[in-house]
Structure formats: structure tokens, C-alpha cells
Scaffold this active site. Sequence first.
Site, mmCIF file in Angstrom:
data_model
loop_
_atom_site.group_PDB
_atom_site.id
_atom_site.type_symbol
_atom_site.label_atom_id
_atom_site.label_comp_id
_atom_site.label_asym_id
_atom_site.label_seq_id
_atom_site.Cartn_x
_atom_site.Cartn_y
_atom_site.Cartn_z
ATOM 1 N N GLU A 41 -4.873 28.723 -2.021
ATOM 2 C CA GLU A 41 -4.627 27.463 -2.725
ATOM 3 C C GLU A 41 -3.727 26.502 -1.941
ATOM 4 O O GLU A 41 -3.899 25.291 -2.010
ATOM 5 C CB GLU A 41 -3.988 27.742 -4.087
ATOM 6 C CG GLU A 41 -4.910 28.350 -5.119
ATOM 7 C CD GLU A 41 -4.937 29.869 -5.069
ATOM 8 O OE1 GLU A 41 -4.569 30.457 -4.039
ATOM 9 O OE2 GLU A 41 -5.358 30.461 -6.075
ATOM 10 N N GLU B 64 -7.003 36.251 -8.679
ATOM 11 C CA GLU B 64 -6.138 36.251 -9.868
ATOM 12 C C GLU B 64 -6.826 36.920 -11.052
ATOM 13 O O GLU B 64 -6.189 37.612 -11.840
ATOM 14 C CB GLU B 64 -5.721 34.819 -10.204
ATOM 15 C CG GLU B 64 -4.775 34.242 -9.153
ATOM 16 C CD GLU B 64 -4.454 32.788 -9.401
ATOM 17 O OE1 GLU B 64 -5.387 31.964 -9.408
ATOM 18 O OE2 GLU B 64 -3.267 32.467 -9.574
HETATM 19 N N1 T1G Z 1 -15.289 25.536 -5.953
HETATM 20 C C1 T1G Z 1 -16.393 24.759 -5.914
HETATM 21 N N2 T1G Z 1 -17.298 24.784 -4.905
HETATM 22 C C2 T1G Z 1 -17.065 25.657 -3.904
HETATM 23 C C3 T1G Z 1 -15.931 26.507 -3.878
HETATM 24 C C4 T1G Z 1 -15.020 26.427 -4.962
HETATM 25 N N3 T1G Z 1 -13.941 27.202 -5.026
HETATM 26 N N4 T1G Z 1 -15.996 27.241 -2.722
HETATM 27 C C5 T1G Z 1 -17.113 26.873 -2.096
HETATM 28 N N5 T1G Z 1 -17.755 25.924 -2.782
HETATM 29 C C6 T1G Z 1 -19.025 25.294 -2.436
HETATM 30 C C7 T1G Z 1 -18.940 24.516 -1.142
HETATM 31 O O1 T1G Z 1 -18.488 23.200 -1.398
HETATM 32 C C8 T1G Z 1 -20.398 24.550 -0.698
HETATM 33 O O2 T1G Z 1 -21.082 23.597 -1.515
HETATM 34 C C9 T1G Z 1 -20.865 25.927 -1.117
HETATM 35 O O3 T1G Z 1 -19.966 26.333 -2.171
HETATM 36 C C10 T1G Z 1 -20.814 26.938 -0.013
HETATM 37 O O4 T1G Z 1 -19.471 26.874 0.515
HETATM 38 C C11 T1G Z 1 -6.576 28.600 -10.268
HETATM 39 C C12 T1G Z 1 -6.486 26.632 -8.450
HETATM 40 C C13 T1G Z 1 -15.884 31.022 -0.352
HETATM 41 C C14 T1G Z 1 -15.238 31.400 2.046
HETATM 42 O O5 T1G Z 1 -10.107 27.727 -1.783
HETATM 43 O O6 T1G Z 1 -13.267 29.136 1.338
HETATM 44 O O7 T1G Z 1 -8.710 29.056 -7.310
HETATM 45 O O8 T1G Z 1 -21.999 22.242 0.384
HETATM 46 O O9 T1G Z 1 -20.180 26.212 2.836
HETATM 47 O O10 T1G Z 1 -19.047 29.102 4.584
HETATM 48 O O11 T1G Z 1 -5.175 29.512 -8.668
HETATM 49 O O12 T1G Z 1 -16.526 28.286 0.473
HETATM 50 O O13 T1G Z 1 -23.405 23.967 -0.758
HETATM 51 O O14 T1G Z 1 -22.749 21.840 -1.974
HETATM 52 O O15 T1G Z 1 -17.799 26.996 2.354
HETATM 53 O O16 T1G Z 1 -20.040 30.902 3.035
HETATM 54 C C15 T1G Z 1 -9.378 28.645 -4.257
HETATM 55 C C16 T1G Z 1 -12.866 27.821 -1.079
HETATM 56 C C17 T1G Z 1 -9.738 27.513 -5.142
HETATM 57 C C18 T1G Z 1 -12.090 29.013 -1.615
HETATM 58 C C19 T1G Z 1 -17.536 30.637 1.454
HETATM 59 N N6 T1G Z 1 -10.553 29.074 -3.499
HETATM 60 N N7 T1G Z 1 -14.150 28.219 -0.537
HETATM 61 O O17 T1G Z 1 -17.707 30.034 2.702
HETATM 62 O O18 T1G Z 1 -19.765 28.611 2.231
HETATM 63 S S1 T1G Z 1 -8.346 26.902 -6.004
HETATM 64 C C20 T1G Z 1 -10.828 28.537 -2.301
HETATM 65 C C21 T1G Z 1 -14.228 28.816 0.684
HETATM 66 C C22 T1G Z 1 -7.987 28.116 -7.136
HETATM 67 C C23 T1G Z 1 -6.492 29.049 -8.841
HETATM 68 C C24 T1G Z 1 -6.691 27.969 -7.858
HETATM 69 C C25 T1G Z 1 -15.607 29.084 1.182
HETATM 70 C C26 T1G Z 1 -16.057 30.549 1.066
HETATM 71 P P1 T1G Z 1 -22.397 22.858 -0.924
HETATM 72 P P2 T1G Z 1 -19.253 27.100 2.076
HETATM 73 P P3 T1G Z 1 -19.182 29.699 3.235
#
Ligand code: T1G
Length: 705
Positions: free
Chosen positions: A125, A105
Amino acid sequence: MTDVVRLERLGAIALVTVNNPPVNALGVAVRQGLLHALRAAEADAEVRAVALVCAGNTFFAGADIKEFGQPPQAPALPEVIAAIEACTKPCVAAIHGTALGGGLEVALGCHYRIARADAKVGLPEVKLGLLPGAGGTQRLPRLAGVAKALEMIVGGQPIGAAEALEHRIVDELFDGDPRAAALAYAQRLLDEGRGPRRTGELSVPGTDSAELIAARHAEVAKRTPGLFAPLRCIAAVDAATRLPLAEGLERERQLFLECLHSPQRAALVHAFFAERQASKIADLPAATRPREIATAAVIGGGTMGVGIALCFANAGVPVKLLEVGEEALQRALQRARDTCAVSVRRGSLSESEMERRLALIAGVTDYAALAEVDLVVEAVFEDMAVKQQVFERLDAVCKPGAILASNTSSLDLNQIAAFTRRPEDVVGLHFFSPANVMRLLEVVRGARTSHAVLATAMAIGKRLKKVAVVVGVCDGFVGNRMLFQYGREAEFLLEEGATPQQVDGALRTFGMAMGPFAVRDLSGLDIGQAIRKRQRAILPAHLTFPTVADRLCAAGMLGQKTGVGYYRYEPGNRTPLENPALAPVLEAASREKGLERQTLDERYIVERCLYALVNEGAKILEEGIAQRSSDIDLIYLNGYGFPAWRGGPMFYADSVGLDKVLATVKELHARCGDWWKPAPLLEKLAAEGRTFSGWQPAHHSGEQA
Ligand code: T1G
């Protein structure tokens, strides 16, 4: 500026670099820093273009999920993105890694977007029970059209950079360093005199939006009636086709807040973090290094053995499949081929990829062929004498340091380890059938399993794309131990007056993928019979058992394999139909217990079955068989069809309130006997007004040597 956002002026270009490891989540410090940098660039007369990049492995991976449910902190992401789009100087984002959710976004708010060829972009999301709440539902349709926007927003799957280019989501692909690419592109914008190009000013292309939206709405409402977010995703995209940007953004905000406040969002975010928490093992020293697994072997070419061999082949790990006879081996290899052929027919696997994977499975009949493999998974008949033979052979043949794993679903792993001279190299890898499909892997930690072997088991689980969860040694480990309670209570309900249709229907309405009796018909009632017989032998006599399943077994009604069980099945058809021979069996079972059959309501059915899971889960937690309640949730979400939007049995109990759960458990204890003796941990937490998710056992699952 905050220390996670750096602004540099290089000639006429303002370079904004964000560095917020591990995934550049758009937390409040990042949002504040971005806004500050934008305003500084806007105010600097020397600046004529802005370039936005992220350091580390990826462009913004989204909003900071940890902030959800917390009091909002300014600036909100939509405000930051509006400032970017309003910028009077052309702004380009250079995407690498995975630009997801708020990350994409932000890029859509920029005037231009370039992506590294190996990057991915997406709006996942919906998988968190949300919708893109920072303009994604309004800007993506303006660039990519309604059909693609619906696919990405409602499906939640990321797409590759080339596909994003094809759908005008990015303008150009680059290779190498995002910083260099961003600066070069920004310079070109200046050389070519190109100014801001605002996505929000575009109109949504196409004239068939209404039909596309209506069709997608109908499909989603039919396929996932229980889910809250997908229909709101569609409503937000619909707003983009009818309203100017400002009103569309307002509509998106309303819908986003509805999702944010939904219990489904809390459950799905819980599941997201649970999956990442499971890989953390409380007492495993950080310096523990997993062993290298270059080759594997599977013992046993039955359904499970072939499924496990396919897991390795699918992950590119050469695997030997051992069967004792040539004929059995050929049948096993054929089963592997047939399984892959189904995926080829479905179009999810190419012929060439199938052949490549099958070539990684080498059939052998001689244990000597296993001398050099790094990991062996035994998947033979669930009988301790057979396990003993296999593990003694493996211990004699396999090289020092080879890991010997058992796929046993309930036998004592410590006893199995004791058949070898290397108990520290023995671990349980409990796959779930079909092994090449189900994501759950219970990693059974024996009393003597070493740190390195445990770490290796978790690492191979991740490599096989499994959700690996550490469990301790007990009868049924975590999943099946709880399932036993759940199934028993479901069967008691048949004696109290319910039919399988009513019990299965109530639990499916709750969200379970399948009801307990359809599951039993699928796996075969005789399997449960052996477990019940073993349980009766070890449990105190005052604990009575339901008798319906045993009566059906006695009548040869074993489920789908015999065409009739709790339900009846037409040949070649898995649709459960009423079994007319069941009523007399139920009546006899009720009569024997002196029960007057009565009509049971759905809430009672659901609580009776789910709280049996919860009460046993509390015991499992207290015994340290599971490390944390979210691990138990993960097991049920990934191995037993528990609905992710309910978060798992323990999360669900927390959401009901443990005081309410305990009150029901106590009432059932008074009426139904000691199966319902409240777990001490449930009583403790309920009395203290706490939750399972806030509790950690003092000790860990299994004892280290
Ligand atoms: N926020 C906070 N922490 C996050 C995070 C996030 N978006 N994504 C990952 N982490 C943390 C995760 O908990 C872990 O923490 C570490 O990073 C490594 O993650 C306004 C409302 C990006 C593909 O849904 O899909 O944006 O265990 O083990 O395998 O419209 O993380 O080390 O303490 O998964 O390399 C939308 C979610 C949010 C993406 C990487 N975004 N993340 O995978 O590492 S909502 C998502 C993932 C939003 C807007 C809306 C994956 C990854 P720790 P990991 P990975």
C-alpha cells in the site's frame, strides 16, 4: 451471495470460493459476497470449519484500487475481516499467486493460513501513498514481530512463501491446487479439534519495539522527507505495540484516511494505472501477435550499447554485441563485466549469476554473424550518415522478418527506416542511460512500422522489465523534446539572476531527483551544444536562446567530465561545489540581454521550468506524438526523475488546474516571447474546465502504412 463469491458445503466444511478476474480485487461485490458467505456458514449448524480460496491466478491482490477516491460502499473491508476473525468456526485461507494488501489482510483475519510454495505475500500500500487499512498494521506485527512488519509495510515489497512461513505469517506450505489444500487443512483442523485462533488476540512479540520504530522513523524522515505515507505506516505499527486491537484498528483507520485524502495517493494511484495503460495501443488490432524474439544483437559497444546488451542478458536473451574492431570489442565486453561486478560487490548479483549472464553476450566483429538474429538494436554514434551505413548493412545481412531497431535519441526514425527495404520492420527502441538500470523505454513508432513490429517492441520491452511507452517521430520524441524546453527556461533563469544552486535547489525541493544543471554537468554540456546548434538552424530567428551553456563550453567548462561546469568537482568526487568562474559568465550573459540580475523566488523558478514541460506536453498530445497524457507522465516518472508522488508533469498541471497554468503561461508569453505561445490544447481544455487526463486524441501517434 454474489456471483463472484460461491459457497459450497462439503461435509462439515464450508468452502468459500471467490472468482473476480483478473486479480480477485476486493471490490464491493466481493466484500458483500464474503460477508454473506461467512454469515451463512456461521448460521449453518452442519458447518464446523470454513475454507477460503480464490479462483484464477491469484489470491486477493488487494482492495479494488479503482474504488479509491469514490464514495465508500459497504461493507468496508475491515468489517468483513472482523467478521472472519470473529467466526466461531475455524477458518483457513489458502494463498496462491500474490496475496497483496487487503488480500493478505483478509488472510491475517483468518485463523489459519497456508500458502503455495511459489506464492508471495505483501503489503504494498505504501507504494500507492497508502498504508494497510484493513488491519495489516495491527495483525502483521502480532504474528511476525515489529521489525519484519516495518520492513514489509514501510518497504512495500512482497516476500516469498518460505519467508512468510519462517516469520509465522503462514502456518504451512502446500503444492498444487489451493482448493484441495484448503479442504485437507480444514479437515485436519476438525480431526485435531483445533478451533478459531485469532491473530488479534495475540500481543506483539519482542521488547525492542520502541527502538525499532524510532530508528525506522528517523531513517524514513531522512531518506524520503517529501513522502506522506511511510511515516504514517510507522505510526500505525507503533499503535499496534501500545494499544489493544480495537483501539489500534481505530488508530490505523485514522491514519489510513489521512493517506487516502492526500494528493500523493491520487498521484501514485495515477502512476499505477498509467503504467498499465501504456501497454494499450489504441489502433493496434487485438489479434496482432508479437514475433518470437529468441536472439538479439546490439550494434555498438559504447556505454549505451553495452547497457542494452546487458538488458537482454539480464532477461535471459542471448545477444550478439557487434563492434567493428577486436580491440573495441574486448573493451566493450570488459565494460559489461565491470558493470556486473559492481552489482556483485553490492551483493545484488551472485558471481555465478554474473557469469551466466555474461555468457549470454557473444562478442562479434562481422555483420554476417547477425544473419539469424530476430532483433537488432543499433546503438552507434548519433549521426545520420553512420546510421545509414549500419542500417544498409543490417538490411542486407539480416533474415526476412528480423526487426531492425534504432536507439537514436532524436534523429528521424522514418529517415532511418528509408535506408532499408523493410521500413515496416524498423522501430525505435530509445533506452535511457544507464540502459541496464533506467526502466523507461520510448518505443518510437515510425510511419511505416507494422502492427506486429510495434507489438513485438512492446512485448520485448516488458520482457526486459522496462516501462515501454509508444511515442511518435519528432525531434526528441517525447522526453527529450520536453526536456529541451525545461532546460532552456532553467538557463534563462540564470540570465535573469538565479544561480544553478537556486534553480536546482528549488526543483529538488519540488521533488525532482536532480536539478537541471546537475543533470547537464553529469551528461556533459557539449551534448546540449550540438542539439542547440541544430535547433538554431531550424527554428525561427525571433526565438532567442540563452547563452550561458555555450559560454561555458567555449571556456572548456563541460561539467563533470572536465571537473567544472555549472559546478566545480574535486577529482573523483561528484559532489557539486560552487564554481567561482561562473559568476562572470552569468553577468556577461545577463548584460548581453540587457537584464538587471535579480533575486527570483522558488515558486517562480518551479513554475517557469515545469510549465515549460506542460506546455510542450500539450503540443505533443495534440500532435498525437503521445497517445495519452498519462504516457507523458510515465516517461517523466521513469526517465527524468520526476517524483512519482506528484504523478508526472501533466497530472501535476491537472492538479494545479489548467486555468491557473494557462494564466501563468500567458503571462510568460507576454514577457518572455514566443517560446511561451500557449499550446492550443491547453487553451481549449482550460476554457472548458477539463483536464489532460480526461482527453484523448482522435488520431494515434504515427501513421500506419
Ligand atoms: N485493484 C484494481 N485493479 C487491479 C488491481 C487492484 N488491486 N491490481 C491489478 N489490477 C488490474 C490492473 O490495473 C490490470 O488492469 C489488471 O488488473 C492486471 O494487472 C485495504 C487499501 C497483482 C502483481 O497494490 O501489483 O489493498 O490493465 O497488469 O502484471 O489495505 O497487478 O487489465 O485493465 O498489473 O500480472 C494493494 C496491485 C491495493 C496490488 C499482478 N494491492 N497490483 O500483476 O497484472 S491497496 C496492490 C499489482 C489495498 C488495503 C489497501 C499487480 C499484480 P487492466 P497487471 P500483473
